[in-house]
Motif scaffolding. Structure first.
Motif, short mmCIF file in Angstrom:
data_model
loop_
_atom_site.label_atom_id
_atom_site.label_comp_id
_atom_site.label_asym_id
_atom_site.label_seq_id
_atom_site.Cartn_x
_atom_site.Cartn_y
_atom_site.Cartn_z
N ILE A 29 0.82 -1.22 0.00
CA ILE A 29 0.00 0.00 0.00
C ILE A 29 0.85 1.27 0.00
O ILE A 29 0.55 2.20 -0.75
N PRO A 30 1.92 1.37 0.81
CA PRO A 30 2.76 2.57 0.71
C PRO A 30 3.28 2.82 -0.70
O PRO A 30 3.28 3.97 -1.18
N ILE A 31 3.70 1.77 -1.39
CA ILE A 31 4.22 1.95 -2.75
C ILE A 31 3.11 2.34 -3.71
O ILE A 31 3.29 3.19 -4.59
N ASN A 32 1.94 1.74 -3.55
CA ASN A 32 0.81 2.12 -4.40
C ASN A 32 0.41 3.58 -4.18
O ASN A 32 0.00 4.27 -5.12
N TYR A 33 0.50 4.05 -2.94
CA TYR A 33 0.25 5.46 -2.66
C TYR A 33 1.28 6.35 -3.39
O TYR A 33 0.93 7.38 -3.97
N SER A 90 9.34 2.05 -10.56
CA SER A 90 10.74 1.72 -10.23
C SER A 90 11.29 2.66 -9.16
O SER A 90 12.02 2.24 -8.25
N PHE A 91 10.93 3.95 -9.26
CA PHE A 91 11.37 4.92 -8.25
C PHE A 91 10.73 4.60 -6.90
O PHE A 91 11.40 4.66 -5.85
N ALA A 92 9.43 4.28 -6.90
CA ALA A 92 8.73 4.00 -5.65
C ALA A 92 9.36 2.81 -4.92
O ALA A 92 9.50 2.83 -3.70
N VAL A 93 9.73 1.79 -5.67
CA VAL A 93 10.35 0.61 -5.07
C VAL A 93 11.70 0.98 -4.45
O VAL A 93 11.99 0.63 -3.30
N HIS A 96 12.77 3.91 -3.55
CA HIS A 96 12.55 4.84 -2.44
C HIS A 96 12.20 4.09 -1.16
O HIS A 96 12.77 4.36 -0.09
N TYR A 97 11.30 3.15 -1.27
CA TYR A 97 10.88 2.35 -0.11
C TYR A 97 12.05 1.52 0.41
O TYR A 97 12.31 1.48 1.62
N LYS A 98 12.77 0.84 -0.47
CA LYS A 98 13.86 -0.04 -0.06
C LYS A 98 14.98 0.74 0.62
O LYS A 98 15.52 0.32 1.66
N PHE A 99 15.35 1.89 0.05
CA PHE A 99 16.41 2.69 0.66
C PHE A 99 15.99 3.22 2.02
O PHE A 99 16.80 3.31 2.94
N ARG A 100 14.71 3.57 2.13
CA ARG A 100 14.24 4.14 3.39
C ARG A 100 14.24 3.10 4.50
O ARG A 100 14.72 3.37 5.61
N ILE A 101 13.73 1.91 4.26
CA ILE A 101 13.69 0.93 5.34
C ILE A 101 15.09 0.42 5.67
O ILE A 101 15.36 0.05 6.81
N ARG A 102 15.99 0.43 4.68
CA ARG A 102 17.37 0.08 4.99
C ARG A 102 17.97 1.11 5.95
O ARG A 102 18.67 0.75 6.90
#
Length: 203
Positions: free
Chosen positions: A92-96, A106-109, A111-117
């Motif tokens: 859901i965060p990525i879909n938002y 591709s950017f959303a993915v 962005h999410y991966k770098f942030r949780i890392r």
């Protein structure tokens, strides 16, 4: 230094609801959206504690919500501040990010991966901090952990029904099967990492 707590999360995790609830506590005041917002040195931390606060004594707690990597780079923050981490499954965060913020999949993915890392890197440096998931907040859990962590004399009034505001359903898969499976595996790996750190968390 006066007491500072940072709610550290990623976009559309539900941490905003936790922030609003904690901001209603008589000892806690939030400064999200304040011109500071970027804690690159101990000076910015000190400046935060010099802002007007509704609690006019030494028990005052200064709070901000941190959603982006650039917002904290001061080593003093890890030494002197309190941290609460909130993590949500990626779908859901990525879909938002794709539908509301008009980001490319591709950017959303990334962005999410770098942030949780980055959240994991921060959590490793802040033993004893609180770690909660979106699902736990939806169940109204975790407030006792925060109360104990911040040494609060009264409860945090948290209404899990407010979490519905970040629970929009999406009728179609905006990401695609392979990227979705990849980012889900990333989430599970980092979740496992966080669960094995010396953090305050629910069973």
């Amino acid at each position: 230094m006066k007491k500072i707590v940072f709610i550290c999360s990623h976009q559309y995790s539900g941490s905003e609801i936790l922030y609003q609830s904690m901001n209603r506590h008589p000892r806690i005041q939030g400064y999200k959206g304040h011109t500071l917002g970027n804690y690159s040195s101990g000076f910015q931390l000190l400046t935060l504690t010099q802002q007007n606060h509704k609690c006019q004594n030494r028990s005052a707690i200064y709070m901000d919500e941190i959603l982006f990597n650039f917002q904290i780079s001061s080593k003093d923050a890890y030494k002197y501040c309190k941290f609460i981490y909130v993590l949500r499954k990626p779908e859901i965060p990525i879909n938002y990010l794709i539908s509301k913020d008009r980001k490319k999949p591709s950017f959303a993915v990334l962005h999410y991966k770098f942030r949780i890392r980055r959240l994991c890197e921060m959590a490793k440096r802040t033993p004893g901090a609180v770690f909660l998931t979106y699902e736990q907040l939806c169940a109204g859990e975790g407030m006792d952990l925060i109360k104990e962590y911040l040494d609060l004399p009264s409860e945090i009034e948290f209404d899990p029904k407010e979490m519905q505001s970040v629970n929009r359903g999406f009728g179609t898969d905006l990401l695609g099967l392979n990227p979705r499976l990849e980012v889900e595996r990333t989430y599970e790996r980092y979740l496992y990492f966080l669960k094995n750190l010396p953090l305050r968390r629910l069973p």
